[in-house]
Scaffold this active site. Structure first.
Site, mmCIF file in Angstrom:
data_model
loop_
_atom_site.group_PDB
_atom_site.id
_atom_site.type_symbol
_atom_site.label_atom_id
_atom_site.label_comp_id
_atom_site.label_asym_id
_atom_site.label_seq_id
_atom_site.Cartn_x
_atom_site.Cartn_y
_atom_site.Cartn_z
ATOM 1 N N HIS A 24 0.807 -1.227 0.000
ATOM 2 C CA HIS A 24 0.000 0.000 0.000
ATOM 3 C C HIS A 24 0.844 1.282 0.000
ATOM 4 O O HIS A 24 0.751 2.145 0.869
ATOM 5 C CB HIS A 24 -1.125 0.019 1.031
ATOM 6 C CG HIS A 24 -0.772 -0.330 2.463
ATOM 7 N ND1 HIS A 24 0.181 0.320 3.182
ATOM 8 C CD2 HIS A 24 -1.308 -1.241 3.295
ATOM 9 C CE1 HIS A 24 0.227 -0.178 4.405
ATOM 10 N NE2 HIS A 24 -0.660 -1.144 4.489
ATOM 11 N N HIS A 78 -4.371 -10.144 14.244
ATOM 12 C CA HIS A 78 -4.630 -8.932 13.449
ATOM 13 C C HIS A 78 -5.347 -9.361 12.169
ATOM 14 O O HIS A 78 -4.956 -10.343 11.539
ATOM 15 C CB HIS A 78 -3.271 -8.275 13.145
ATOM 16 C CG HIS A 78 -3.277 -7.075 12.280
ATOM 17 N ND1 HIS A 78 -4.295 -6.153 12.260
ATOM 18 C CD2 HIS A 78 -2.338 -6.619 11.391
ATOM 19 C CE1 HIS A 78 -3.980 -5.184 11.397
ATOM 20 N NE2 HIS A 78 -2.808 -5.457 10.856
ATOM 21 N N GLU A 80 -5.793 -7.660 9.239
ATOM 22 C CA GLU A 80 -5.396 -7.194 7.905
ATOM 23 C C GLU A 80 -5.072 -8.393 7.012
ATOM 24 O O GLU A 80 -4.532 -9.409 7.469
ATOM 25 C CB GLU A 80 -4.193 -6.222 7.999
ATOM 26 C CG GLU A 80 -4.012 -5.446 6.710
ATOM 27 C CD GLU A 80 -3.084 -4.229 6.835
ATOM 28 O OE1 GLU A 80 -2.457 -4.024 7.890
ATOM 29 O OE2 GLU A 80 -3.003 -3.471 5.839
ATOM 30 N N ASP A 82 -3.000 -9.411 4.878
ATOM 31 C CA ASP A 82 -1.721 -10.109 4.725
ATOM 32 C C ASP A 82 -1.560 -11.204 5.777
ATOM 33 O O ASP A 82 -0.723 -12.092 5.632
ATOM 34 C CB ASP A 82 -0.526 -9.134 4.742
ATOM 35 C CG ASP A 82 -0.560 -8.143 5.877
ATOM 36 O OD1 ASP A 82 -1.652 -7.821 6.376
ATOM 37 O OD2 ASP A 82 0.518 -7.659 6.278
ATOM 38 N N HIS A 144 -1.066 -1.768 14.614
ATOM 39 C CA HIS A 144 -1.452 -0.470 14.110
ATOM 40 C C HIS A 144 -2.912 -0.374 13.690
ATOM 41 O O HIS A 144 -3.304 0.623 13.053
ATOM 42 C CB HIS A 144 -0.541 -0.091 12.919
ATOM 43 C CG HIS A 144 -0.779 -0.980 11.714
ATOM 44 N ND1 HIS A 144 -1.102 -0.459 10.495
ATOM 45 C CD2 HIS A 144 -0.803 -2.302 11.567
ATOM 46 C CE1 HIS A 144 -1.264 -1.452 9.630
ATOM 47 N NE2 HIS A 144 -1.080 -2.567 10.270
ATOM 48 N N ASP A 163 2.432 -7.299 13.735
ATOM 49 C CA ASP A 163 3.155 -6.309 12.927
ATOM 50 C C ASP A 163 4.288 -5.621 13.698
ATOM 51 O O ASP A 163 5.295 -5.215 13.098
ATOM 52 C CB ASP A 163 2.189 -5.236 12.413
ATOM 53 C CG ASP A 163 1.435 -5.689 11.167
ATOM 54 O OD1 ASP A 163 1.946 -6.540 10.434
ATOM 55 O OD2 ASP A 163 0.325 -5.174 10.943
ATOM 56 N N TYR A 191 10.134 -0.147 8.428
ATOM 57 C CA TYR A 191 8.795 -0.663 8.728
ATOM 58 C C TYR A 191 8.116 0.245 9.766
ATOM 59 O O TYR A 191 6.949 0.632 9.616
ATOM 60 C CB TYR A 191 8.900 -2.094 9.265
ATOM 61 C CG TYR A 191 7.566 -2.771 9.357
ATOM 62 C CD1 TYR A 191 7.074 -3.542 8.307
ATOM 63 C CD2 TYR A 191 6.772 -2.631 10.488
ATOM 64 C CE1 TYR A 191 5.832 -4.141 8.383
ATOM 65 C CE2 TYR A 191 5.541 -3.218 10.574
ATOM 66 C CZ TYR A 191 5.072 -3.972 9.519
ATOM 67 O OH TYR A 191 3.829 -4.557 9.600
ATOM 68 N N HIS A 222 6.125 -10.277 10.146
ATOM 69 C CA HIS A 222 6.891 -10.042 8.912
ATOM 70 C C HIS A 222 8.381 -10.111 9.220
ATOM 71 O O HIS A 222 8.840 -9.597 10.243
ATOM 72 C CB HIS A 222 6.624 -8.646 8.344
ATOM 73 C CG HIS A 222 5.216 -8.403 7.925
ATOM 74 N ND1 HIS A 222 4.649 -8.979 6.814
ATOM 75 C CD2 HIS A 222 4.251 -7.631 8.477
ATOM 76 C CE1 HIS A 222 3.398 -8.566 6.686
ATOM 77 N NE2 HIS A 222 3.126 -7.749 7.691
HETATM 78 FE FE1 FEO Z 1 -1.156 -4.622 9.454
HETATM 79 FE FE2 FEO Z 1 1.077 -6.926 8.308
HETATM 80 O O1 FEO Z 1 -0.576 -6.070 8.451
#
Ligand code: FEO
Length: 394
Positions: A24, A78, A80, A82, A144, A163, A191, A222
């Site tokens: 993004h 989380h 999101e 991903d 986040h 994250d 990051y 990640h």
């Molecule tokens: Fe907030 Fe890695 O997604």
């Protein structure tokens, strides 16, 4: 596609995205990973999933440890995509499994997938016994997203931090001490700058919440897993979240016919003469997400644009939009640029810096067409005044 053992009966079973270059708007030139973790105890637990396109890769890794249909619990730290994109696929194999998530996580899952799964909400301090282990949940809202939480395994000392502490970094290696330390710290900083920077207060609360835990491993969602440098990365988060900047400046600009570049270079010289470390970032050649990395510990932020059609250049507008969203705090700003007749760009840049709540101790620098020697001297004087240099204010 092999799993990687973290500790007894705890495995990394995520996926590596070697091709990812844009997250993004964040330039991810080193790819990324989506980290899932498998705990095999009397109950089998999967912590987070992966992007939908990486489901098969995750499933292959899980299958080398345990039959995936044996999973009893999925901890969704989380929502999101991903991390949750592959959730519907794996839930199709697990009609009786229970999803553990935060209250916002439950709402988010429903809005994303419109599926009636068995979901158990947890609050901070709640725990789940898997047999010989106790998993403890720590809600970390806005680190986040509102749903964000972490999971801590007391037995092994592993914090599954989602994250937080992550890096977009695709590597064969899984642990911090298997690659160059500067590289992993640089990507962790990038990051933080591009994903977490807006949420410094919430990061401080999260750091406080985990401060009593012994952290043998920090396993983010990640990048690599922190093993040898846990204290370095938590210290980094403390510094960044508390806006601890150094005497460092960044000059961000774009130019049409080089006048704004000449102003930028004059500002550079003024910083240099005062012994302030300074970085130049021409928006024509630098990506805004890389500029944000430099900006994390820079006290002074100077932004310049010539005037084009009563406005700033589109590259500068894009940078300022991104900057305002990420909202670094406690900075000193300076707007500058050249113009032919209108000169609105410099006012617009300064207005955005003001709306970022930066301190603007000196008047913006506005030069008609091409600066002359007197104006160049005045630019230097103004920068030195901003720095509080004695010769500038005498
Ligand atoms: Fe907030 Fe890695 O997604």
């Amino acid at each position: 596609m092999n799993p990687v053992k973290l500790k007894n009966n705890i495995y990394w079973v995520g996926a590596i995205d070697w091709d990812l270059r844009n997250f993004h708007g964040y330039l991810t030139q080193r790819g990324s990973t989506y980290n899932s973790y498998l705990i095999v105890d009397e109950k089998v637990v999967l912590i987070d999933t992966v992007k939908r396109s990486k489901y098969e890769e995750m499933l292959e890794r899980i299958g080398k440890v345990v039959d995936p249909r044996r999973i009893d619990y999925l901890v969704i730290n989380h929502v999101e995509m991903d991390h949750s994109g592959a959730l519907p696929c794996i839930m199709d194999l697990l009609p009786n499994a229970t999803i553990i998530t935060s209250p916002h996580g439950r709402k988010g899952l429903l809005r994303h997938f419109k599926r009636e799964w068995r979901v158990e909400e947890v609050s901070s301090g709640d725990s789940l016994s898997t047999g010989t282990k106790d998993l403890r949940f720590i809600l970390t809202p806005m680190v986040h997203w509102p749903d964000s939480m972490m999971t801590y395994d007391e037995g092994s000392g592993i914090l599954f931090s989602n994250d937080a502490f992550g890096q977009h970094l695709a590597t064969y290696e899984r642990f911090d001490d298997e690659i160059e330390q500067w590289l992993v710290m640089e990507e962790a900083k990038k990051y933080y700058a591009n994903i977490v920077l807006s949420y410094g207060k919430q990061v401080c609360k999260a750091l406080e919440a985990v401060s009593d835990y012994e952290l043998e491993l920090i396993a983010p969602a990640h990048g690599i897993i922190w093993r040898s440098y846990c204290s370095e990365i938590t210290a980094g988060y403390h510094r960044w979240a508390n806006n601890r900047t150094s005497e460092k400046a960044i000059i961000v600009y774009d130019t049409m016919w080089n006048s704004t570049r000449i102003i930028a270079e004059t500002i550079y010289r003024a910083f240099e003469e005062e012994g302030v470390k300074v970085t130049m970032a021409n928006l024509a050649t630098n990506h805004i997400s890389d500029i944000m990395t430099e900006l994390v510990d820079a006290k002074y932020i100077c932004v310049g644009s010539p005037t084009l059609n009563n406005n700033m250049l589109p590259t500068v507008a894009a940078f300022l939009t991104y900057l305002k969203g990420l909202a670094p705090k406690e900075r000193v700003g300076l707007a500058f640029g050249s113009y032919g007749w209108g000169g609105q760009s410099i006012d617009l840049v300064e207005d955005t810096l003001r709306r970022c709540r930066f301190d603007l101790p000196v008047e913006k620098i506005k030069v008609n067409y091409i600066p002359d020697e007197k104006e160049l001297d005045e630019i230097k004087r103004r920068v030195k005044t901003m720095l509080g240099a004695p010769e500038a204010v005498s």
